[in-house]
Motif scaffolding. Structure first.
Motif, PDB file in Angstrom:
ATOM      1  N   ASP A   1      -0.126  31.475 -35.018  1.00 27.12           N
ATOM      2  CA  ASP A   1      -1.404  31.252 -34.308  1.00 27.12           C
ATOM      3  C   ASP A   1      -2.216  30.163 -35.005  1.00 27.12           C
ATOM      4  O   ASP A   1      -2.856  29.336 -34.364  1.00 27.12           O
ATOM      5  CB  ASP A   1      -2.293  32.514 -34.331  1.00 27.12           C
ATOM      6  CG  ASP A   1      -1.667  33.720 -33.670  1.00 27.12           C
ATOM      7  OD1 ASP A   1      -0.771  33.544 -32.832  1.00 27.12           O
ATOM      8  OD2 ASP A   1      -2.086  34.856 -34.016  1.00 27.12           O
TER       9      ASP A   1
ATOM     10  N   GLN B   1      -8.213  40.647 -31.579  1.00 26.03           N
ATOM     11  CA  GLN B   1      -7.339  41.460 -30.730  1.00 26.03           C
ATOM     12  C   GLN B   1      -8.165  42.139 -29.636  1.00 26.03           C
ATOM     13  O   GLN B   1      -9.258  42.629 -29.920  1.00 26.03           O
ATOM     14  CB  GLN B   1      -6.688  42.568 -31.553  1.00 26.03           C
ATOM     15  CG  GLN B   1      -5.740  42.076 -32.601  1.00 26.03           C
ATOM     16  CD  GLN B   1      -4.885  43.234 -33.123  1.00 26.03           C
ATOM     17  OE1 GLN B   1      -4.112  43.834 -32.398  1.00 26.03           O
ATOM     18  NE2 GLN B   1      -5.039  43.534 -34.397  1.00 26.03           N
TER      19      GLN B   1
ATOM     20  N   TYR C   1       3.928  41.220 -37.938  1.00 21.14           N
ATOM     21  CA  TYR C   1       2.648  40.739 -37.427  1.00 21.14           C
ATOM     22  C   TYR C   1       2.110  39.495 -38.153  1.00 21.14           C
ATOM     23  O   TYR C   1       1.710  38.517 -37.512  1.00 21.14           O
ATOM     24  CB  TYR C   1       1.692  41.930 -37.562  1.00 21.14           C
ATOM     25  CG  TYR C   1       0.285  41.774 -37.117  1.00 21.14           C
ATOM     26  CD1 TYR C   1      -0.204  42.553 -36.064  1.00 21.14           C
ATOM     27  CD2 TYR C   1      -0.610  40.914 -37.746  1.00 21.14           C
ATOM     28  CE1 TYR C   1      -1.519  42.449 -35.658  1.00 21.14           C
ATOM     29  CE2 TYR C   1      -1.915  40.803 -37.338  1.00 21.14           C
ATOM     30  CZ  TYR C   1      -2.363  41.579 -36.299  1.00 21.14           C
ATOM     31  OH  TYR C   1      -3.653  41.473 -35.887  1.00 21.14           O
TER      32      TYR C   1
ATOM     33  N   ALA D   1     -19.405  40.003 -44.347  1.00 23.80           N
ATOM     34  CA  ALA D   1     -17.954  39.784 -44.412  1.00 23.80           C
ATOM     35  C   ALA D   1     -17.183  41.104 -44.445  1.00 23.80           C
ATOM     36  O   ALA D   1     -16.010  41.151 -44.105  1.00 23.80           O
ATOM     37  CB  ALA D   1     -17.593  38.959 -45.644  1.00 23.80           C
TER      38      ALA D   1
ATOM     39  N   MET E   1     -15.901  49.257 -41.342  1.00 23.88           N
ATOM     40  CA  MET E   1     -16.095  49.627 -39.943  1.00 23.88           C
ATOM     41  C   MET E   1     -14.860  49.132 -39.193  1.00 23.88           C
ATOM     42  O   MET E   1     -14.501  47.959 -39.293  1.00 23.88           O
ATOM     43  CB  MET E   1     -17.373  48.964 -39.414  1.00 23.88           C
ATOM     44  CG  MET E   1     -17.795  49.481 -38.062  1.00 23.88           C
ATOM     45  SD  MET E   1     -19.373  48.780 -37.507  1.00 23.88           S
ATOM     46  CE  MET E   1     -20.577  49.742 -38.396  1.00 23.88           C
TER      47      MET E   1
ATOM     48  N   GLY F   1     -13.374  37.989 -41.256  1.00 22.08           N
ATOM     49  CA  GLY F   1     -13.956  38.959 -42.170  1.00 22.08           C
ATOM     50  C   GLY F   1     -13.041  39.096 -43.382  1.00 22.08           C
ATOM     51  O   GLY F   1     -11.892  38.639 -43.377  1.00 22.08           O
TER      52      GLY F   1
ATOM     53  N   GLY G   1     -18.965  44.973 -37.117  1.00 25.62           N
ATOM     54  CA  GLY G   1     -18.154  44.312 -38.148  1.00 25.62           C
ATOM     55  C   GLY G   1     -17.508  43.056 -37.599  1.00 25.62           C
ATOM     56  O   GLY G   1     -17.540  41.996 -38.224  1.00 25.62           O
ATOM     57  N   ASN G   2     -16.932  43.148 -36.395  1.00 28.80           N
ATOM     58  CA  ASN G   2     -16.313  41.963 -35.763  1.00 28.80           C
ATOM     59  C   ASN G   2     -17.361  40.871 -35.593  1.00 28.80           C
ATOM     60  O   ASN G   2     -17.090  39.691 -35.839  1.00 28.80           O
ATOM     61  CB  ASN G   2     -15.768  42.294 -34.358  1.00 28.80           C
ATOM     62  CG  ASN G   2     -14.693  43.350 -34.344  1.00 28.80           C
ATOM     63  OD1 ASN G   2     -14.759  44.297 -33.567  1.00 28.80           O
ATOM     64  ND2 ASN G   2     -13.694  43.216 -35.200  1.00 28.80           N
TER      65      ASN G   2
ATOM     66  N   ASP H   1     -11.360  41.482 -44.565  1.00 38.72           N
ATOM     67  CA  ASP H   1     -10.094  42.219 -44.402  1.00 38.72           C
ATOM     68  C   ASP H   1      -8.925  41.308 -43.992  1.00 38.72           C
ATOM     69  O   ASP H   1      -7.772  41.697 -44.121  1.00 38.72           O
ATOM     70  CB  ASP H   1     -10.257  43.349 -43.364  1.00 38.72           C
ATOM     71  CG  ASP H   1     -10.584  42.812 -41.976  1.00 38.72           C
ATOM     72  OD1 ASP H   1     -11.438  41.903 -41.860  1.00 38.72           O
ATOM     73  OD2 ASP H   1      -9.977  43.273 -41.007  1.00 38.72           O
ATOM     74  N   GLN H   2      -9.219  40.118 -43.481  1.00 41.39           N
ATOM     75  CA  GLN H   2      -8.138  39.229 -43.038  1.00 41.39           C
ATOM     76  C   GLN H   2      -7.704  38.227 -44.108  1.00 41.39           C
ATOM     77  O   GLN H   2      -6.791  37.442 -43.889  1.00 41.39           O
ATOM     78  CB  GLN H   2      -8.567  38.470 -41.774  1.00 41.39           C
ATOM     79  CG  GLN H   2      -8.626  39.349 -40.536  1.00 41.39           C
ATOM     80  CD  GLN H   2      -7.269  39.936 -40.182  1.00 41.39           C
ATOM     81  OE1 GLN H   2      -6.256  39.258 -40.220  1.00 41.39           O
ATOM     82  NE2 GLN H   2      -7.236  41.225 -39.864  1.00 41.39           N
TER      83      GLN H   2
ATOM     84  N   GLN I   1       0.738  35.811 -36.729  1.00 42.83           N
ATOM     85  CA  GLN I   1      -0.610  35.331 -37.049  1.00 42.83           C
ATOM     86  C   GLN I   1      -0.540  33.949 -37.707  1.00 42.83           C
ATOM     87  O   GLN I   1      -1.373  33.075 -37.437  1.00 42.83           O
ATOM     88  CB  GLN I   1      -1.333  36.333 -37.961  1.00 42.83           C
ATOM     89  CG  GLN I   1      -2.717  35.851 -38.363  1.00 42.83           C
ATOM     90  CD  GLN I   1      -3.651  36.964 -38.813  1.00 42.83           C
ATOM     91  OE1 GLN I   1      -3.334  38.150 -38.697  1.00 42.83           O
ATOM     92  NE2 GLN I   1      -4.805  36.601 -39.327  1.00 42.83           N
TER      93      GLN I   1
ATOM     94  N   VAL J   1     -18.426  44.740 -43.232  1.00 42.16           N
ATOM     95  CA  VAL J   1     -19.372  45.761 -42.761  1.00 42.16           C
ATOM     96  C   VAL J   1     -18.670  47.113 -42.864  1.00 42.16           C
ATOM     97  O   VAL J   1     -17.531  47.262 -42.428  1.00 42.16           O
ATOM     98  CB  VAL J   1     -19.789  45.475 -41.295  1.00 42.16           C
ATOM     99  CG1 VAL J   1     -20.714  46.572 -40.781  1.00 42.16           C
ATOM    100  CG2 VAL J   1     -20.447  44.106 -41.186  1.00 42.16           C
TER     101      VAL J   1
HETATM  102  P1  TYM Z   1      -9.358  41.995 -35.551  1.00 42.51           P
HETATM  103  O1  TYM Z   1      -9.171  41.902 -34.086  1.00 42.51           O
HETATM  104  O2  TYM Z   1      -9.085  43.322 -36.205  1.00 42.51           O
HETATM  105  O3  TYM Z   1     -10.818  41.583 -35.959  1.00 42.51           O
HETATM  106  C1  TYM Z   1     -11.436  40.388 -35.508  1.00 42.51           C
HETATM  107  C2  TYM Z   1     -12.303  39.822 -36.610  1.00 42.51           C
HETATM  108  O4  TYM Z   1     -13.292  40.766 -37.024  1.00 42.51           O
HETATM  109  C3  TYM Z   1     -13.285  40.854 -38.451  1.00 42.51           C
HETATM  110  N1  TYM Z   1     -13.672  42.232 -38.845  1.00 42.51           N
HETATM  111  C4  TYM Z   1     -14.640  42.521 -39.735  1.00 42.51           C
HETATM  112  N2  TYM Z   1     -15.484  41.745 -40.438  1.00 42.51           N
HETATM  113  C5  TYM Z   1     -16.378  42.370 -41.244  1.00 42.51           C
HETATM  114  N3  TYM Z   1     -16.471  43.716 -41.375  1.00 42.51           N
HETATM  115  C6  TYM Z   1     -15.640  44.549 -40.683  1.00 42.51           C
HETATM  116  N4  TYM Z   1     -15.754  45.860 -40.809  1.00 42.51           N
HETATM  117  C7  TYM Z   1     -14.667  43.947 -39.821  1.00 42.51           C
HETATM  118  N5  TYM Z   1     -13.717  44.456 -38.988  1.00 42.51           N
HETATM  119  C8  TYM Z   1     -13.111  43.381 -38.413  1.00 42.51           C
HETATM  120  C9  TYM Z   1     -11.855  40.541 -38.848  1.00 42.51           C
HETATM  121  O5  TYM Z   1     -11.789  40.101 -40.194  1.00 42.51           O
HETATM  122  C10 TYM Z   1     -11.500  39.449 -37.863  1.00 42.51           C
HETATM  123  O6  TYM Z   1     -11.942  38.187 -38.350  1.00 42.51           O
HETATM  124  N6  TYM Z   1      -5.184  39.912 -37.368  1.00 42.51           N
HETATM  125  C11 TYM Z   1      -6.481  39.655 -36.769  1.00 42.51           C
HETATM  126  C12 TYM Z   1      -6.401  38.849 -35.481  1.00 42.51           C
HETATM  127  C13 TYM Z   1      -5.684  37.548 -35.577  1.00 42.51           C
HETATM  128  C14 TYM Z   1      -6.167  36.369 -36.219  1.00 42.51           C
HETATM  129  C15 TYM Z   1      -5.183  35.378 -35.970  1.00 42.51           C
HETATM  130  C16 TYM Z   1      -7.320  36.085 -36.939  1.00 42.51           C
HETATM  131  C17 TYM Z   1      -4.474  37.258 -35.023  1.00 42.51           C
HETATM  132  N7  TYM Z   1      -4.189  35.955 -35.261  1.00 42.51           N
HETATM  133  C18 TYM Z   1      -5.324  34.086 -36.459  1.00 42.51           C
HETATM  134  C19 TYM Z   1      -7.467  34.788 -37.441  1.00 42.51           C
HETATM  135  C20 TYM Z   1      -6.494  33.811 -37.190  1.00 42.51           C
HETATM  136  C21 TYM Z   1      -7.144  40.962 -36.448  1.00 42.51           C
HETATM  137  O7  TYM Z   1      -6.496  41.956 -36.236  1.00 42.51           O
HETATM  138  O8  TYM Z   1      -8.501  40.874 -36.283  1.00 42.51           O
END
Ligand code: TYM
Length: 328
Positions: free
Chosen positions: A134, A9, A127, A183, A195, A146, A17-18, A148-149, A131, A185
């Motif tokens: 997508d 996003q 939402y 995976a 994070m 990560g 983390g991302n 969280d997904q 997704q 953070v």
């Molecule tokens: P988003 O935008 O919040 O985060 C993008 C990616 O970063 C990873 N991530 C982390 N990984 C490890 N530690 C952390 N603290 C951390 N914070 C974020 C997330 O797991 C992600 O991979 N819903 C999704 C966006 C999305 C999506 C999709 C992802 C929309 N459509 C289709 C995969 C496939 C999201 O909000 O990610």
């Protein structure tokens, strides 16, 4: 060739983390697989209502994706709103997921709780259906994300399986892929929370574009515990384990092995900070360079939208046909 898709996003600045949880894996996979990466601006609408901000955030995100190493010659980088099939299939997905399933999503519960008393859009609730669209639009087999997904990828699998059993084999059922280290953070000030861009304060967040001195300061102030022993134990020692995990993700060595090298917290904090600063240095330089040519970024996103659109159109047509909608 394996088809891979993952998205981010364009809300807030990209953080460690991302990068360690997702972006780094996108880059390392791009030469072995056929990869699609979306900047999901429509998802950001669930929490963004300030006019005129998303377009600019999308350009900055594109520059960041190329700066971390996505190569536009092999990776298809596109903007979600440039490919209208996402919202079209999103509706079909909404009709294939149940209210009960959506109600169980922890991310919805967390995000709506944080917005208590504020506007909670229906989009925040539905939402995961967008997704799912997508992902299945691209026949993705793997989704590098990560931790969280994971739940969102699980519900995508359930939706794809349900659709296939109702209407016949249509969608590939995807699986989540997470890295060994990085995976999940955690926040440097609150190591029991991940994070996150939506954290109350950014003292525990490290941004990819942050100055080296500011990064070092955040690591030196990272919360650990009142003991002194350096040990990898996520449950008992979340702060120390998070630092070890970050260092492991940067160095490629296992966290447990790294733990044996330290007898004090101070050197672990500065080594983790320095490893992050060095890892980010070339990314920061490339980002600044890419941002000087916005026309080129727009061109690359146009090419990405063309490539993504061709795949998405075919999948949507297949889904409509299998449902039995009347062709025009
Ligand atoms: P988003 O935008 O919040 O985060 C993008 C990616 O970063 C990873 N991530 C982390 N990984 C490890 N530690 C952390 N603290 C951390 N914070 C974020 C997330 O797991 C992600 O991979 N819903 C999704 C966006 C999305 C999506 C999709 C992802 C929309 N459509 C289709 C995969 C496939 C999201 O909000 O990610």
């Amino acid at each position: 060739m394996t088809r891979v898709l993952s998205c981010i996003q364009p809300t807030g600045d990209v953080h460690l983390g991302n990068y360690l949880g997702a972006l780094r894996n996108w880059v390392s996979g791009q030469h072995e697989a056929d990869v699609f990466h979306g900047i999901v601006d429509l998802h950001a609408l669930t929490v963004t209502d300030t006019p005129g901000t998303l377009g600019d955030a999308t350009v900055r995100m594109a520059a960041m994706l190329f700066a971390v190493g996505l190569d536009p010659d092999v990776a298809t980088v596109f903007v979600q709103s440039h490919v209208p099939e996402h919202t079209q299939l999103g509706w079909v997905m909404e009709c294939t997921v149940s209210f009960g399933e959506l109600s169980r999503m922890t991310q919805f519960k967390d995000k709506s709780a944080k917005r208590e008393g504020d506007f909670i859009s229906a989009g925040l609730f539905t939402y995961p259906a967008l997704q799912a669209a997508d992902i299945v639009l691209y026949d993705a087999e793997e989704v590098p994300v990560g931790e969280d997904q994971r739940q969102h990828i699980e519900i995508t699998r359930d939706i794809a399986i349900r659709f296939n059993s109702r209407f016949g084999d249509t969608f590939v059922v995807p699986k989540a892929v997470t890295p060994k280290a990085g995976a999940r953070v955690m926040d440097l000030q609150d190591p029991t929370s991940k994070m996150s861009k939506s954290a109350g304060s950014d003292t525990g967040l490290v941004y990819l574009l942050e100055e080296p001195a500011a990064i070092m300061k955040k690591f030196k102030r990272a919360v650990t515990d009142s003991e002194t022993e350096v040990r990898y134990d996520r449950a008992e020692k979340p702060g120390v384990s998070n630092l070890l995990d970050i260092l492991a993700a940067c160095s490629g060595e296992p966290a447990e092995v790294l733990a044996c090298r330290y007898t004090q917290y101070g050197p672990l904090k500065s080594d983790a900070g320095e490893a992050v600063v060095e890892m980010l240095r070339p990314i920061q330089a490339r980002y600044q360079e890419l941002m000087t040519d916005r026309a080129e970024l727009a061109r690359l996103l146009h090419v990405g939208a063309e490539r993504a659109g061709a795949v998405a159109r075919a999948t949507l047509a297949r889904a409509y046909e299998h449902i039995g909608l009347l062709p025009r």
